[in-house]
Design a protein around this motif. Structure first.
Motif, mmCIF file in Angstrom:
data_model
loop_
_atom_site.group_PDB
_atom_site.id
_atom_site.type_symbol
_atom_site.label_atom_id
_atom_site.label_comp_id
_atom_site.label_asym_id
_atom_site.label_seq_id
_atom_site.Cartn_x
_atom_site.Cartn_y
_atom_site.Cartn_z
ATOM 1 N N MET A 106 12.322 4.357 -21.764
ATOM 2 C CA MET A 106 12.127 3.292 -20.795
ATOM 3 C C MET A 106 11.238 3.786 -19.659
ATOM 4 S SD MET A 106 16.150 2.232 -20.692
ATOM 5 C CE MET A 106 15.970 1.255 -19.214
ATOM 6 N N PRO A 107 10.586 2.902 -18.928
ATOM 7 C CA PRO A 107 9.765 3.343 -17.787
ATOM 8 C C PRO A 107 10.574 4.119 -16.757
ATOM 9 C CG PRO A 107 9.291 1.056 -18.345
ATOM 10 C CD PRO A 107 10.471 1.450 -19.167
ATOM 11 N N GLY A 140 17.991 6.936 -20.655
ATOM 12 C CA GLY A 140 16.564 6.817 -20.392
ATOM 13 C C GLY A 140 15.815 6.214 -21.556
ATOM 14 N N ASP A 141 16.528 5.999 -22.675
ATOM 15 C CA ASP A 141 15.932 5.386 -23.865
ATOM 16 C C ASP A 141 16.583 4.033 -24.120
ATOM 17 O OD1 ASP A 141 14.414 7.655 -24.206
ATOM 18 O OD2 ASP A 141 15.652 8.489 -25.808
ATOM 19 N N ALA A 153 23.877 -8.500 -25.003
ATOM 20 C CA ALA A 153 23.814 -8.316 -23.555
ATOM 21 C C ALA A 153 22.515 -7.652 -23.149
ATOM 22 C CB ALA A 153 25.007 -7.485 -23.079
ATOM 23 N N HIS A 154 22.164 -7.816 -21.865
ATOM 24 C CA HIS A 154 21.013 -7.130 -21.280
ATOM 25 C C HIS A 154 21.269 -6.917 -19.803
ATOM 26 C CE1 HIS A 154 19.334 -10.802 -19.320
ATOM 27 N NE2 HIS A 154 19.889 -11.422 -20.345
ATOM 28 N N THR A 155 20.419 -6.115 -19.195
ATOM 29 C CA THR A 155 20.412 -5.955 -17.746
ATOM 30 C C THR A 155 18.984 -6.165 -17.255
ATOM 31 O OG1 THR A 155 20.003 -3.573 -17.856
ATOM 32 C CG2 THR A 155 22.313 -4.281 -17.748
ATOM 33 N N ARG A 156 18.801 -6.115 -15.963
ATOM 34 C CA ARG A 156 17.467 -6.271 -15.402
ATOM 35 C C ARG A 156 16.547 -5.124 -15.846
ATOM 36 N NH1 ARG A 156 17.466 -7.260 -9.106
ATOM 37 N NH2 ARG A 156 18.822 -8.912 -9.899
ATOM 38 N N THR A 157 17.134 -3.949 -16.078
ATOM 39 C CA THR A 157 16.351 -2.775 -16.436
ATOM 40 C C THR A 157 16.120 -2.661 -17.934
ATOM 41 O OG1 THR A 157 17.276 -1.625 -14.525
ATOM 42 C CG2 THR A 157 16.254 -0.250 -16.214
ATOM 43 N N ALA A 158 17.110 -3.025 -18.734
ATOM 44 C CA ALA A 158 17.039 -2.846 -20.187
ATOM 45 C C ALA A 158 17.359 -4.155 -20.889
ATOM 46 C CB ALA A 158 17.995 -1.755 -20.642
#
Length: 247
Positions: A106-107, A140-141, A153-158
């Protein structure tokens, strides 16, 4: 008694607050160290439930950590049998990779407590118990949803935080098992990563303290509801999973 085999990568990343729940459901827990035990000798059909836990390496790092090849092979054999399988963080990434999905950096790392957004299917899944609660993220992945999988499910980051393959397979990018009362183990065990990511352990400690009120019970509720779905494959123990003492 039913058997649960847990593949472990770090001593402090165990079944945590979920272990008493599994005992309530009649499981005898056995741990294997995925980094040192010979996974080629493990019968993929022997355990009633296989749980692949988290760890600090990447699911694509088998060129650096060859034990991942044997772990992936065991997961693939388990998937082919259609038997119950739970993956947490690295474990979920390995399941996704075993099913042909990509796992990639992930960034920015997602470390800390953040609320999940459940999909429509997620709100009808065992994860419904987590609605509106911050859960622990430490990765981080990220995985792509495997073919035939349902995004939960998801979050704002992933964008991908959880998936299900039918009723038998559940992959969670986050850590419902972590005992937030023992957060210091995580803060010390991953101290170099926290420094590298510029994350203040004091902030995480405060977040853990706030989460300790409701998260452990909600996590056990979610996994208990998933175990209930496995009927009649696993069979439910006579003890109620709700009798586990809250942290």
């Amino acid at each position: 008694m039913k058997t649960l085999l847990a593949l472990q990568h770090l001593a402090f990343e165990d079944l945590g607050v979920l272990e008493p729940l599994f005992a309530d459901y009649g499981y005898r827990v056995e741990y294997l160290d995925a980094t040192t035990d010979d996974l080629t000798q493990v019968d993929p059909a022997a355990a009633d439930l296989l749980v692949v836990l988290g760890g600090p390496v990447g699911a694509m790092d088998d060129h650096q950590y060859p034990f991942l090849c044997d772990e992936l092979a065991l997961i693939r054999r388990r998937l082919a049998l259609g038997k119950p399988l739970l993956g947490i963080c690295l474990g979920a990434q390995l399941i996704a990779r075993a099913l042909g999905s990509s796992v990639y950096a992930m960034p920015d790392k997602e470390i800390g407590f953040a609320t999940l957004t459940l999909t429509r299917q997620g709100r009808r899944s065992p994860l419904a118990a987590l609605e509106g609660l911050p859960v622990l993220h430490w990765h981080g992945d990220q995985f792509d949803i495997p073919p035939g999988g349902t995004r939960l499910a998801h979050t704002r980051t992933a964008i991908n935080q959880a998936f299900a393959i039918g009723r038998q397979v559940l992959g969670l990018q986050f850590h419902l098992e972590a005992d937030v009362g023992l957060m210091e183990r995580w803060l010390v065990g991953h101290c170099a990563e926290l420094v590298s990511a510029g994350i203040d352990p004091c902030s995480l400690r405060r977040q853990a303290h706030k989460a300790a009120h409701a998260l452990p019970a909600a996590g056990r509720q979610a996994i208990g509801d998933w175990l209930d779905q496995l009927e009649p494959t696993t069979g439910r123990h006579t003890a109620s999973p709700r009798t586990t003492t809250a942290v």
